[in-house]
Enzyme design. Structure first.
Site, short mmCIF file in Angstrom:
data_model
loop_
_atom_site.label_atom_id
_atom_site.label_comp_id
_atom_site.label_asym_id
_atom_site.label_seq_id
_atom_site.Cartn_x
_atom_site.Cartn_y
_atom_site.Cartn_z
N GLU A 18 -10.72 1.06 18.88
CA GLU A 18 -11.87 1.16 17.96
C GLU A 18 -13.04 0.33 18.49
O GLU A 18 -12.82 -0.74 19.04
CB GLU A 18 -11.45 0.67 16.58
N HIS A 21 -12.34 3.98 10.38
CA HIS A 21 -11.63 2.82 9.84
C HIS A 21 -12.33 2.33 8.56
O HIS A 21 -12.85 1.20 8.51
CB HIS A 21 -11.56 1.69 10.87
N ILE A 39 0.84 -1.21 0.00
CA ILE A 39 0.00 0.00 0.00
C ILE A 39 0.87 1.26 0.00
O ILE A 39 0.59 2.21 -0.73
CB ILE A 39 -0.96 0.00 1.21
N ALA A 48 -2.82 3.11 9.11
CA ALA A 48 -2.19 1.81 9.41
C ALA A 48 -3.01 1.08 10.47
O ALA A 48 -3.97 0.35 10.16
CB ALA A 48 -0.76 2.03 9.87
N ARG A 49 -2.66 1.28 11.72
CA ARG A 49 -3.38 0.76 12.88
C ARG A 49 -3.27 1.81 13.96
O ARG A 49 -2.22 2.49 14.07
CB ARG A 49 -2.77 -0.55 13.38
P1 NAP Z 1 3.09 -4.85 3.53
O1 NAP Z 1 3.15 -4.95 2.05
O2 NAP Z 1 3.49 -6.00 4.36
O3 NAP Z 1 3.94 -3.56 3.95
C1 NAP Z 1 4.25 -3.22 5.24
C2 NAP Z 1 5.49 -2.35 5.25
O4 NAP Z 1 5.75 -1.92 6.60
C3 NAP Z 1 6.73 -3.05 4.75
O5 NAP Z 1 7.33 -2.29 3.76
C4 NAP Z 1 7.64 -3.17 5.98
O6 NAP Z 1 8.98 -2.97 5.57
C5 NAP Z 1 7.14 -2.02 6.86
N1 NAP Z 1 7.34 -2.32 8.28
C6 NAP Z 1 6.97 -3.44 8.93
N2 NAP Z 1 7.36 -3.37 10.21
C7 NAP Z 1 7.99 -2.18 10.36
C8 NAP Z 1 8.62 -1.54 11.45
N3 NAP Z 1 8.71 -2.12 12.66
N4 NAP Z 1 9.17 -0.31 11.24
C9 NAP Z 1 9.09 0.28 10.05
N5 NAP Z 1 8.51 -0.28 8.97
C10 NAP Z 1 7.96 -1.51 9.13
O7 NAP Z 1 1.61 -4.49 3.99
P2 NAP Z 1 0.46 -3.68 3.21
O8 NAP Z 1 -0.34 -4.61 2.40
O9 NAP Z 1 1.07 -2.48 2.57
O10 NAP Z 1 -0.44 -3.24 4.47
C11 NAP Z 1 0.14 -2.48 5.51
C12 NAP Z 1 -0.80 -2.34 6.68
O11 NAP Z 1 -1.78 -1.35 6.41
C13 NAP Z 1 -1.64 -3.56 7.08
O12 NAP Z 1 -0.88 -4.51 7.81
C14 NAP Z 1 -2.72 -2.93 7.92
O13 NAP Z 1 -2.31 -2.82 9.26
C15 NAP Z 1 -2.87 -1.52 7.31
N6 NAP Z 1 -4.13 -1.39 6.57
C16 NAP Z 1 -5.09 -0.54 7.04
C17 NAP Z 1 -6.27 -0.40 6.34
C18 NAP Z 1 -7.34 0.52 6.82
O14 NAP Z 1 -8.51 0.23 6.59
N7 NAP Z 1 -7.01 1.63 7.45
C19 NAP Z 1 -6.50 -1.13 5.18
C20 NAP Z 1 -5.50 -1.99 4.75
C21 NAP Z 1 -4.32 -2.10 5.44
P3 NAP Z 1 10.19 -3.63 6.40
O15 NAP Z 1 9.85 -5.08 6.58
O16 NAP Z 1 11.41 -3.41 5.56
O17 NAP Z 1 10.24 -2.88 7.67
C1 8YV Z 2 -10.49 -3.79 7.04
C2 8YV Z 2 -8.01 -3.33 7.22
O1 8YV Z 2 -11.40 -2.80 7.40
O2 8YV Z 2 -7.33 -4.85 5.57
C3 8YV Z 2 -7.06 -4.31 6.65
O3 8YV Z 2 -6.00 -4.53 7.28
O4 8YV Z 2 -7.74 -2.70 8.20
C4 8YV Z 2 -9.31 -3.04 6.54
O5 8YV Z 2 -9.23 -3.22 5.18
C5 8YV Z 2 -10.39 -4.66 8.22
O6 8YV Z 2 -9.33 -5.51 8.22
C6 8YV Z 2 -11.67 -5.45 8.35
O7 8YV Z 2 -11.46 -6.78 8.26
#
Ligand code: NAP
Ligand code: 8YV
Length: 314
Positions: free
Chosen positions: A259, A277, A154, A229-230
């Protein structure tokens, strides 16, 4: 048909898909959960859940024949993958299908904060414009410096989309990536250099309160913090302090520590833009996520493999 436990909710389309292949038990509709686990716990091999509910330990411990946990989201910090691995249970999630909408939400919040959208909307509706004249000027994101914390699937999508605004993008993660953006090995240093910081790491202990008072002060009185993120990644008490004292300028928040609770102090500040969220919550993306979650279960039913297992279970 094999027994499946549905934790949380599933959209009607995914419920239908599951009901065609499984006997679905919906946890929220079970009146006596203890009696259900005693009578049916052993039969449950499949779980459909989400990133908020996970599989609570008292339930997990009473599903001795559980084989797969399919989580409807990409972040899986609510699921104990060590405990799952120890029992040979596969955990799946929904990578990639939500990249675009979550990235769009990060940029939506950045634009909303910079252009004072919510306050200007109120100004336009209230009649203040007619009475008091033009609203104050806002700040442009065009060509601004944006730091991304967590340049994964992302984060990289956000970086690419920020190119449309000619932003100068830098990033921080534990290791540098092969990307055309500047890596900064120290988060405080990056915060000092940028106009806005966007958080998009996983949650869990490794990232807990990574964005602390020092990072917020480094962003500064005109700095913007965006968190998609979270809630756990940002120290929420320190965030309230920093915003109230003016050490940090603005925040755009989709996620929170407890939340669906949002502290009143955050709700009260006009420098804060809030979302519940909902970064991935479009019809299109939620359908793609739901389909992928159920297709993981169906694939496992067919041949014992999964389409998108989490890295710990590969
Ligand atoms: P991803 O491809 O696994 O990317 C996560 C990135 O975070 C990696 O580049 C990783 O790089 C970095 N990271 C991990 N631990 C770290 C640390 N301790 N310090 C600094 N950087 C760190 O995951 P993604 O698919 O992009 O999703 C990321 C996160 O977004 C999800 O896990 C979720 O929590 C959040 N999210 C939120 C929503 C929402 O609804 N708000 C929706 C979707 C996802 P390194 O390993 O090199 O550190
Ligand atoms: C969802 C998210 O709302 O994918 C994630 O990590 O935070 C959101 O897309 C959530 O996980 C609901 O299952």
């Amino acid at each position: 048909m094999p027994d499946l436990l549905l934790i949380g909710t599933a959209p009607p389309r995914q419920t239908e898909m599951m009901e065609a292949a499984f006997t679905v038990h919906t946890l929220s509709k079970i009146e006596d959960v203890d009696a259900f686990l005693t009578s049916t716990g052993e039969a449950i091999e499949y779980v459909f859940t989400n990133g908020h509910d996970g599989v609570p330990k008292p339930i997990f411990d009473r599903l001795p024949n559980l084989k797969i946990i399919a989580s409807n989201g990409v972040g899986y910090d609510a699921i104990d993958t060590d405990a799952a691995n120890a029992r040979g249970i596969i955990v799946t999630h929904t990578p990639n299908v939500l990249n675009a909408d979550v990235a769009n939400t990060a940029i939506l919040l950045l634009l909303a904060v910079s252009r004072n959208l919510i306050n200007d909307d109120a100004y336009a509706r209230s009649g203040d414009w007619e009475r008091d004249g033009n609203a104050p000027l806002t700040r442009s994101i065009e060509g601004s410096k944006v730091g991304i914390l967590g340049l994964g699937r992302i984060g990289e999508t956000i970086a690419r989309k920020l190119g449309a605004f000619d932003c100068d993008v830098s990033y921080h993660s534990r290791s540098p990536k092969d990307v055309p953006y500047r890596y900064v090995g120290n988060l405080v240093e990056m915060a000092r250099e940028v106009d806005a910081l966007i958080c998009i790491t996983p949650g869990g202990p490794a990232t807990e309160k990574l964005v602390n008072a020092e990072v917020m002060e480094a962003l500064g009185p005109s700095g913007i913090l965006i968190n998609v993120a979270r809630g756990s990644v940002v120290d929420e008490a320190a965030l309230i302090d920093a915003l109230q004292s003016g050490k940090l300028g603005f925040a755009g928040l989709d996620v929170f520590e407890r939340e669906p609770h949002i502290p009143d102090a955050l709700k009260a500040m006009s420098t804060v833009t809030l979302m519940p969220h909902a970064a991935s919550a479009t019809v299109e993306t939620r359908q793609a996520m739901g389909d992928l979650t159920v297709n993981n279960l169906l694939q496992f039913l067919k041949d014992g493999t999964a389409l998108t297992p989490v890295p710990e279970c590969q």
